[in-house]
Enzyme design. Sequence first.
Site, PDB file in Angstrom:
ATOM      1  N   ASP A  59      -9.469   6.000  -2.296  1.00  0.00           N
ATOM      2  CA  ASP A  59      -8.307   6.383  -3.106  1.00  0.00           C
ATOM      3  C   ASP A  59      -8.833   7.013  -4.396  1.00  0.00           C
ATOM      4  O   ASP A  59     -10.019   7.282  -4.529  1.00  0.00           O
ATOM      5  CB  ASP A  59      -7.434   5.155  -3.389  1.00  0.00           C
ATOM      6  CG  ASP A  59      -8.097   4.247  -4.392  1.00  0.00           C
ATOM      7  OD1 ASP A  59      -9.339   4.222  -4.443  1.00  0.00           O
ATOM      8  OD2 ASP A  59      -7.391   3.557  -5.148  1.00  0.00           O
TER       9      ASP A  59
ATOM     10  N   GLU B   8       0.827  -1.216   0.000  1.00  0.00           N
ATOM     11  CA  GLU B   8       0.000   0.000   0.000  1.00  0.00           C
ATOM     12  C   GLU B   8       0.855   1.257   0.000  1.00  0.00           C
ATOM     13  O   GLU B   8       0.527   2.239  -0.657  1.00  0.00           O
ATOM     14  CB  GLU B   8      -0.957  -0.004   1.192  1.00  0.00           C
ATOM     15  CG  GLU B   8      -2.058  -1.054   1.106  1.00  0.00           C
ATOM     16  CD  GLU B   8      -2.931  -0.916  -0.138  1.00  0.00           C
ATOM     17  OE1 GLU B   8      -2.910   0.163  -0.772  1.00  0.00           O
ATOM     18  OE2 GLU B   8      -3.621  -1.872  -0.491  1.00  0.00           O
TER      19      GLU B   8
ATOM     20  N   TYR C  34      -5.980   6.814   3.841  1.00  0.00           N
ATOM     21  CA  TYR C  34      -6.138   5.753   2.852  1.00  0.00           C
ATOM     22  C   TYR C  34      -5.428   4.468   3.283  1.00  0.00           C
ATOM     23  O   TYR C  34      -6.028   3.383   3.314  1.00  0.00           O
ATOM     24  CB  TYR C  34      -5.620   6.167   1.457  1.00  0.00           C
ATOM     25  CG  TYR C  34      -5.447   4.928   0.616  1.00  0.00           C
ATOM     26  CD1 TYR C  34      -6.562   4.283   0.104  1.00  0.00           C
ATOM     27  CD2 TYR C  34      -4.191   4.329   0.467  1.00  0.00           C
ATOM     28  CE1 TYR C  34      -6.438   3.082  -0.576  1.00  0.00           C
ATOM     29  CE2 TYR C  34      -4.054   3.135  -0.218  1.00  0.00           C
ATOM     30  CZ  TYR C  34      -5.182   2.517  -0.734  1.00  0.00           C
ATOM     31  OH  TYR C  34      -5.056   1.329  -1.379  1.00  0.00           O
TER      32      TYR C  34
END
Length: 356
Positions: free
Chosen positions: A151, A50, A133
């Site tokens: 996102d 991520e 996020y």
Amino acid sequence: MRDTSAIPVPKPETLLDWYDRHARKMPWRVGPAERKAGVMPDPYRIWMSEVMLQQTTVAAVREYFLKFTDKWPRVSDLAAAADADVMAAWAGLGYYARARNLLKCARAVAADYDGVFPQTYADLLKLPGVGPYTAAAVASIAYDEPAVVVDGNVERVMSRVFNVLTPLPDAKPELTALAASLTPQDRPGDYAQAVMDLGATICTPRNPACGLCPWRDNCVARLQGTPAELPRKKPKKVKPKRRGIAYIARRVDGAYLLETRPESGLLGGMLGWPGSDWTESDPTPAPPIRAEWKTLNAEARHTFTHFHLSLTVLTALVPMERQPERGEFIPAEEFDPKSLPTVMRKAYDLTDSGRT
DNA sequence: CATGCGTGGCG
DNA sequence: TCGCCAAGCAT
């Protein structure tokens, strides 16, 4: 305007059914079938992916993810790594503050959490380099917490499905609320990945493949015929042009004169050629060592987030005993142009050594 | 809260 | 050639 009040709100289950059939395969992902069989992803690998995926394409991330998890299989391995090794491994991926925060975060997990990643959105959010996020993505994907993942993909999908005309970033709170209204209690991790897969493969920025979309009958923008016009965005500023000078000194034994850039700011913490400031006016020469500098014919051109750069490259061969005023000589056997940020590698590629 | 912060691919 | 864009965060 057409009456769209009769269009049904999309169901997460519909998207999850689509995801079960069309989920993309990725090195860090536990697919829907495995996940249903009870397999949980490794939080370390989800977090790593991520962070790398922040503003970065899956294609670019793949090889870096494999390299990092091969070199540092567990968070404790990464926490023990040398700063320079991590920065060198990150070279070329961009947004180098991510690499500095990656290491900070690994060390925080090792020191403050006994090497085990925190398991809630609220705790994850406290970690360096982990924002709303990433915290939501790790909480949902690795721990199945129904956190709201927002996102760029989610923003695009929500703006189209609900026909949100407010331009970004003003629309962010509204899009987040809409995303929250759809986030399911069941399979929130798969759902988060499903929306992102949908945005990446079907609900794309240009020429969305609406005919293949599992939510095609729920999408207001599609029914209006205007999905590609959303999301709207505030106009961007034009990028100014800057110029600079880079000095590539090679000692007679093959060592290169390099310097580690300051921790903060552009290319922070990365290795680079000593040089002038990068300015919109004529750059002031600033040779890091006394030498007969020769100007190369070509210039290194590079575009950063907020400006274009044209870099004049000077080279010199210097004797062993000459001491530099800036930077330090890196022995030839320790020098790898792949460990340089791209603009610095472009400058190197213009030299005789770089072209051979 | 607007701005700084990379890079490579694509139309 | 060029602007846009990609799973944002820190300040």
